[in-house]
Motif scaffolding. Structure first.
Motif, mmCIF file in Angstrom:
data_model
loop_
_atom_site.group_PDB
_atom_site.id
_atom_site.type_symbol
_atom_site.label_atom_id
_atom_site.label_comp_id
_atom_site.label_asym_id
_atom_site.label_seq_id
_atom_site.Cartn_x
_atom_site.Cartn_y
_atom_site.Cartn_z
ATOM 1 N N LYS A 1 39.904 5.268 22.161
ATOM 2 C CA LYS A 1 38.928 5.529 21.087
ATOM 3 C C LYS A 1 37.605 6.000 21.679
ATOM 4 N N HIS B 1 47.040 -3.595 5.658
ATOM 5 C CA HIS B 1 48.041 -3.024 6.556
ATOM 6 C C HIS B 1 49.098 -4.075 6.915
ATOM 7 N N ASN C 1 54.747 5.187 7.178
ATOM 8 C CA ASN C 1 53.592 5.757 7.854
ATOM 9 C C ASN C 1 52.470 4.734 7.986
ATOM 10 N N SER C 2 51.954 4.616 9.202
ATOM 11 C CA SER C 2 50.922 3.618 9.474
ATOM 12 C C SER C 2 49.654 3.864 8.651
ATOM 13 N N ASP C 3 49.302 5.126 8.450
ATOM 14 C CA ASP C 3 48.082 5.425 7.688
ATOM 15 C C ASP C 3 48.241 5.065 6.213
ATOM 16 N N TYR C 4 49.429 5.316 5.666
ATOM 17 C CA TYR C 4 49.651 5.035 4.245
ATOM 18 C C TYR C 4 49.525 3.546 3.954
ATOM 19 N N LYS C 5 49.874 2.710 4.939
ATOM 20 C CA LYS C 5 49.840 1.263 4.716
ATOM 21 C C LYS C 5 48.418 0.751 4.521
ATOM 22 N N ARG C 6 47.422 1.577 4.811
ATOM 23 C CA ARG C 6 46.031 1.164 4.633
ATOM 24 C C ARG C 6 45.448 1.669 3.328
ATOM 25 N N VAL C 7 46.194 2.498 2.618
ATOM 26 C CA VAL C 7 45.642 3.121 1.414
ATOM 27 C C VAL C 7 46.142 2.356 0.186
ATOM 28 N N ASP D 1 40.974 -3.124 5.430
ATOM 29 C CA ASP D 1 42.251 -2.409 5.324
ATOM 30 C C ASP D 1 43.266 -2.892 6.361
ATOM 31 N N SER D 2 42.803 -3.602 7.385
ATOM 32 C CA SER D 2 43.769 -4.166 8.333
ATOM 33 C C SER D 2 44.585 -5.288 7.693
#
Lengths: 450, 177
Positions: free
Chosen positions: B45, A302, A366-372, A298-299
């Motif tokens: 983390k 991203h 959104n940073s999280d959305y870019k991985r979905v 997912d990176s």
């Protein structure tokens, strides 16, 4: 290793066949005679649909005459209403004839531009020695495989479409138009063809050798192929920036030969880059969902989504810079371009801006959305629709003016090139392993983590 | 509490620090604070810190910025004194909007950036003339320091810290605040 499935082959062939049938239908039904057009116009003015404004717009915006001659004609026609109607009918006839050609050209250019944008992005990855992207190289190479056939088809349509797309290819128009006459040194069919062949030749040569070295590197014992690829990529990027700019003048800006804009090449490039990156992301997600890209995580997605976001904003920046400078100064010879688009195409014009800028801006912020994947697919589809509309907005207002729409002609043209694109890209994917094995940066790319 | 004690364990390598934090967390000691001379990737983390919400704050500040710009220019240019300046249409905000976009953009960025920085200063309690809270000056140069406050027995903790690679372990007498 990806295997081209029969289902995909049949699906894309079906798209091509259905698209061709649809296009030929729209082509044959666009061959109205002058009398039929007059009937059509009479009917329309009865229904009171788009008569007056469109009519007035056409007079103020048409490119077919230079202004002096045009004004004289206007005076004559105000005395002779019947003659005016005749001329109007003839213009409408031309616009209706132009539509299937323009629709085909828009779709052909759109898919060619995806491929070219990907090639530029790929060259940037090599030249900058990016550590994250080598696991995606085979996907990018496959998309660029469409470039040579795609660009040749664009050129072919430009040649066959001739005066239906580029009015400067019509000797009758040029004979009455001093502005185009003055540009004939650049805008003539021979040099158009020679330049186009130089662009396509240069791009294809780079693509051919880069792919060759990239595959050879898989089985090599040293990094000679990689170094060569680095060198030709750097060289290609210089060549590309020149030829891309000139290509945008030739293939797009010259549909409005009375108009000019200095940042147009960049603007087209931004459109290209964002569509190319979007398609890389979509195909990557597809292959990943089939379990074929083991090392893509997912990176990587991203990063691709960040590029989609960034280039969408870059596109919006150039779009606005071009629009605002012309709107602000409001010089008549430049501003007609946007007057035509805003008065006749208000909805597609502003919808396109929302789709290409606002939607990806908010979805991909959104940073999280870019991985979905689902968010990337959503934003990606909207971006592609938006950039199709962008090309549409560049070509249509100059060719069919107010006789536009999204009908059989446009839809079947998209089907033809979508089928061709899928077939060629996935054929190329099935030719080689999906992982560039001995690339010096592959280990970093496999372990890439953001 | 009488029995509460503070320990400072010093390390001289960030990789050792990371593994030490993992070990200390495993044994359920509470890490009060970690001092490092530079950002150590992945430290938040392993410590289990909550992600920052600064970006969300910045987004909200940006929205405030664009609102400020819009209201300001709408009032000045359209409502208060709609002059004809060089033929620009000042009948409504939308009609003259392209001319306002550069300012709308800049004020959005201005608010987002500056208010976020100020938020950062406030949340991390940084301001001029603030007294430095540095337990050991070496942590600004080449040492890493883990501060542990515990009421558990001392000996096993000291052994744990020693085993985790600490170069120095200091027991600090609790200051009376």
């Amino acid at each position: 290793m990806y295997i081209l499935s029969n289902r995909l082959k049949i699906f894309s062939l079906a798209l091509i066949i259905i698209g061709s049938l649809g296009w030929f239908y729209s082509y044959s039904s666009s061959h109205l005679t002058l009398d039929q057009v007059k009937e059509l116009l009479a009917e329309e003015s009865h229904n009171g649909s788009h008569s007056d404004t469109a009519h007035a717009m056409e007079n103020s915006n048409e490119n077919h005459h230079n202004t002096d001659i045009h004004h004289e004609e206007m005076d004559e026609h105000s005395e002779d209403a019947h003659g005016h109607e005749d001329e109007h009918a003839e213009h409408v006839l031309h616009q209706i004839h132009n539509r299937p050609y323009a629709a085909l050209y828009v779709a052909a250019f759109f898919f060619m531009m995806i491929s070219l944008g990907t090639l530029a992005f790929y060259a940037i990855q090599y030249a900058s020695q990016a550590g994250w992207s080598p696991v995606l190289f085979r996907v990018m190479e496959a998309i660029t495989y469409y470039l040579l056939p795609g660009a040749l088809i664009v050129l072919l349509i430009a040649y066959v479409g001739d005066k239906h797309i580029f009015i400067w290819m019509d000797p009758e128009v040029v004979a009455h138009d001093e502005i185009i006459q003055a540009k004939e040194g650049w805008l003539n069919k021979t040099s158009f063809l020679i330049r186009a062949l130089i662009y396509i030749g240069g791009w294809s040569l780079y693509r051919y050798f880069s792919r060759k070295f990239s595959v050879a590197q898989d089985h090599a014992k040293d990094n000679k192929n990689f170094k060569r690829n680095f060198q030709i990529s750097a060289g290609f990027l210089v060549f590309f920036m020149y030829t891309e700019s000139m290509m945008s003048w030739d293939w797009i800006m010259s549909v409005d030969p009375h108009w000019f804009s200095t940042l147009f090449g960049w603007y087209v490039f931004a459109s290209m880059a964002v569509s190319g990156i979007t398609v890389i992301a979509l195909i990557t997600i597809y292959l990943k969902s089939k379990g074929l890209l083991e090392y893509v995580n997912d990176s990587h997605l991203h990063d691709l989504a960040k590029f989609m976001f960034g280039f969408s904003v870059f596109w919006a920046y150039l779009w606005f810079s071009q629009f605002m400078l012309i709107w602000y100064a409001n010089i008549p010879e430049e501003v007609t371009y946007f007057v035509t688009r805003i008065e006749i195409y208000p909805i597609p014009f502003f919808t396109m801006f929302a789709l290409n800028f606002l939607f990806p801006f908010f979805v991909l912020m959104n940073s999280d959305y870019k991985r979905v994947p689902i968010f990337i697919i959503m934003a990606g589809v909207v971006i592609l629709v938006g950039h199709y509309m962008d090309v549409y907005m560049m070509i249509m207002p100059a060719t069919v003016i107010d006789r536009y729409g999204f009908g059989i002609a446009e839809f079947s043209s998209i089907l033809i090139f979508l089928g061709l694109f899928l077939l060629i890209v996935f054929y190329s994917l099935s030719k080689e392993e999906l992982l560039a094995k001995r690339n010096p940066l592959i280990k970093e790319s496999k372990n890439f983590h953001y | 509490m009488e029995s509460t004690k503070t320990f400072h364990a010093l390390y001289n390598d960030d990789d050792v620090l990371l593994s030490a934090v993992k070990v200390i967390k495993e044994k359920h000691y509470d890490i009060e604070e970690i001092y490092t001379p530079f950002p150590v990737h992945g430290l938040d983390k392993v410590m289990g810190l909550e992600p920052t919400r600064l970006a969300i704050a910045a987004f909200i500040y940006g929205c405030i910025g664009i609102t400020v710009a819009t209201l300001m220019m709408n009032y000045i240019m359209i409502v208060d004194w709609p002059q004809n300046i060089g033929g620009k249409p000042s009948f409504s905000y939308l009609e003259n909007m392209p001319a306002f976009v550069p300012i709308m953009f800049e004020l959005t960025v201005f608010h987002a950036a500056h208010l976020m920085v100020i938020t950062f200063y406030l949340r991390s309690r940084m301001w001029p003339l603030k007294e430095a809270e540095n337990p050991d000056p070496r942590t600004t140069d080449d040492h890493f320091l883990i501060e542990i406050i515990t009421d558990k027995p001392v000996a096993p903790l000291k052994k744990l810290l020693k085993d985790s690679g600490a170069v120095e372990i200091n027991e600090i007498k609790n200051k009376v605040n």
